[in-house]
Design a protein around this motif. Structure first.
Motif, PDB file in Angstrom:
ATOM      1  N   ASP A  57      29.155   8.005   9.258  1.00 15.01           N
ATOM      2  CA  ASP A  57      29.886   7.959  10.530  1.00 15.01           C
ATOM      3  C   ASP A  57      31.354   8.339  10.333  1.00 15.01           C
ATOM      4  O   ASP A  57      31.909   9.123  11.093  1.00 15.01           O
ATOM      5  CB  ASP A  57      29.772   6.556  11.134  1.00 15.01           C
ATOM      6  N   ARG A  58      31.973   7.823   9.296  1.00 17.02           N
ATOM      7  CA  ARG A  58      33.379   8.149   9.019  1.00 17.02           C
ATOM      8  C   ARG A  58      33.551   9.635   8.698  1.00 17.02           C
ATOM      9  O   ARG A  58      34.481  10.282   9.173  1.00 17.02           O
ATOM     10  CB  ARG A  58      33.912   7.301   7.864  1.00 17.02           C
ATOM     11  N   HIS A  59      32.641  10.176   7.910  1.00 18.73           N
ATOM     12  CA  HIS A  59      32.746  11.588   7.526  1.00 18.73           C
ATOM     13  C   HIS A  59      32.537  12.513   8.725  1.00 18.73           C
ATOM     14  O   HIS A  59      33.251  13.509   8.864  1.00 18.73           O
ATOM     15  CB  HIS A  59      31.757  11.932   6.413  1.00 18.73           C
ATOM     16  N   VAL A  78      34.866  16.174  12.781  1.00 15.83           N
ATOM     17  CA  VAL A  78      35.182  16.542  14.163  1.00 15.83           C
ATOM     18  C   VAL A  78      36.694  16.647  14.338  1.00 15.83           C
ATOM     19  O   VAL A  78      37.198  17.600  14.935  1.00 15.83           O
ATOM     20  CB  VAL A  78      34.564  15.530  15.153  1.00 15.83           C
ATOM     21  N   GLU A  79      37.420  15.689  13.807  1.00 17.64           N
ATOM     22  CA  GLU A  79      38.883  15.702  13.914  1.00 17.64           C
ATOM     23  C   GLU A  79      39.474  16.912  13.188  1.00 17.64           C
ATOM     24  O   GLU A  79      40.352  17.597  13.715  1.00 17.64           O
ATOM     25  CB  GLU A  79      39.453  14.418  13.331  1.00 17.64           C
ATOM     26  N   ASP A  80      38.997  17.188  11.976  1.00 20.09           N
ATOM     27  CA  ASP A  80      39.506  18.329  11.206  1.00 20.09           C
ATOM     28  C   ASP A  80      39.219  19.658  11.906  1.00 20.09           C
ATOM     29  O   ASP A  80      40.059  20.564  11.906  1.00 20.09           O
ATOM     30  CB  ASP A  80      38.905  18.354   9.804  1.00 20.09           C
ATOM     31  N   VAL A  94      26.233   2.854  14.382  1.00 22.09           N
ATOM     32  CA  VAL A  94      26.844   1.523  14.375  1.00 22.09           C
ATOM     33  C   VAL A  94      25.759   0.465  14.346  1.00 22.09           C
ATOM     34  O   VAL A  94      25.839  -0.505  13.574  1.00 22.09           O
ATOM     35  CB  VAL A  94      27.778   1.348  15.595  1.00 22.09           C
ATOM     36  N   SER A  95      24.735   0.648  15.156  1.00 17.70           N
ATOM     37  CA  SER A  95      23.631  -0.314  15.187  1.00 17.70           C
ATOM     38  C   SER A  95      22.939  -0.410  13.828  1.00 17.70           C
ATOM     39  O   SER A  95      22.651  -1.506  13.342  1.00 17.70           O
ATOM     40  CB  SER A  95      22.626   0.097  16.263  1.00 17.70           C
ATOM     41  N   LEU A  96      22.709   0.742  13.211  1.00 17.17           N
ATOM     42  CA  LEU A  96      22.072   0.738  11.892  1.00 17.17           C
ATOM     43  C   LEU A  96      22.955   0.069  10.845  1.00 17.17           C
ATOM     44  O   LEU A  96      22.479  -0.676   9.995  1.00 17.17           O
ATOM     45  CB  LEU A  96      21.752   2.167  11.449  1.00 17.17           C
ATOM     46  N   SER A  97      24.248   0.342  10.911  1.00 15.51           N
ATOM     47  CA  SER A  97      25.128  -0.217   9.893  1.00 15.51           C
ATOM     48  C   SER A  97      25.317  -1.712  10.056  1.00 15.51           C
ATOM     49  O   SER A  97      25.577  -2.425   9.087  1.00 15.51           O
ATOM     50  CB  SER A  97      26.489   0.486   9.907  1.00 15.51           C
ATOM     51  N   GLU A 134      26.709  10.875  20.769  1.00 13.73           N
ATOM     52  CA  GLU A 134      25.364  10.364  21.009  1.00 13.73           C
ATOM     53  C   GLU A 134      24.849   9.559  19.821  1.00 13.73           C
ATOM     54  O   GLU A 134      24.129   8.575  19.994  1.00 13.73           O
ATOM     55  CB  GLU A 134      24.403  11.517  21.304  1.00 13.73           C
ATOM     56  N   MET A 135      25.195   9.978  18.610  1.00 13.26           N
ATOM     57  CA  MET A 135      24.703   9.310  17.399  1.00 13.26           C
ATOM     58  C   MET A 135      25.475   8.043  17.067  1.00 13.26           C
ATOM     59  O   MET A 135      24.949   7.146  16.404  1.00 13.26           O
ATOM     60  CB  MET A 135      24.799  10.251  16.197  1.00 13.26           C
TER      61      MET A 135
END
Length: 103
Positions: free
Chosen positions: A60-62, A67-69, A39-42, A33-34
């Motif tokens: 966003d990357r972190h 989530v992946e970890d 992306v828009s903010l960046s 959702e975020m």
């Protein structure tokens, strides 16, 4: 007695894993959702300076990595648990197969 204690511990572990799974799902849903907002903010040229946009991209990357970890950690935990349960089942089966005099 030992088997009932083990069953209780496995029940507690299963409950813990259910709670962890729920948290992981909520985190992933919130990230999804975020993401458009981040992306828009960046990418936005107004309102944020380059440093702020870089901070948003890093965030966003972190979060994506988190989530992946979490997913990988949960999968590893499940593999380990399955292995331990198999070993336990073999041990119990082997102990039941032993003659009573050897115990």
């Amino acid at each position: 007695r030992g088997l009932s204690a083990l069953t209780e511990k496995l029940d507690l572990l299963a409950d813990h894993m259910r709670v962890e799974q729920d948290l992981l799902v909520r985190l992933a849903e919130q990230h999804i959702e975020m993401r458009p907002l981040l992306v828009s903010l960046s990418e936005s040229r107004t309102g944020l300076d380059e440093a702020s946009r870089e901070h948003v991209r890093n965030l966003d990357r972190h979060v994506s990595r988190l989530v992946e970890d979490l997913a990988q950690g949960r999968a590893e935990l499940l593999r380990d648990m399955r292995s331990e349960i198999k070993l336990l089942a073999r041990t119990i089966a082997a102990s039941r197969d032993e003659p009573r005099s050897e115990r």
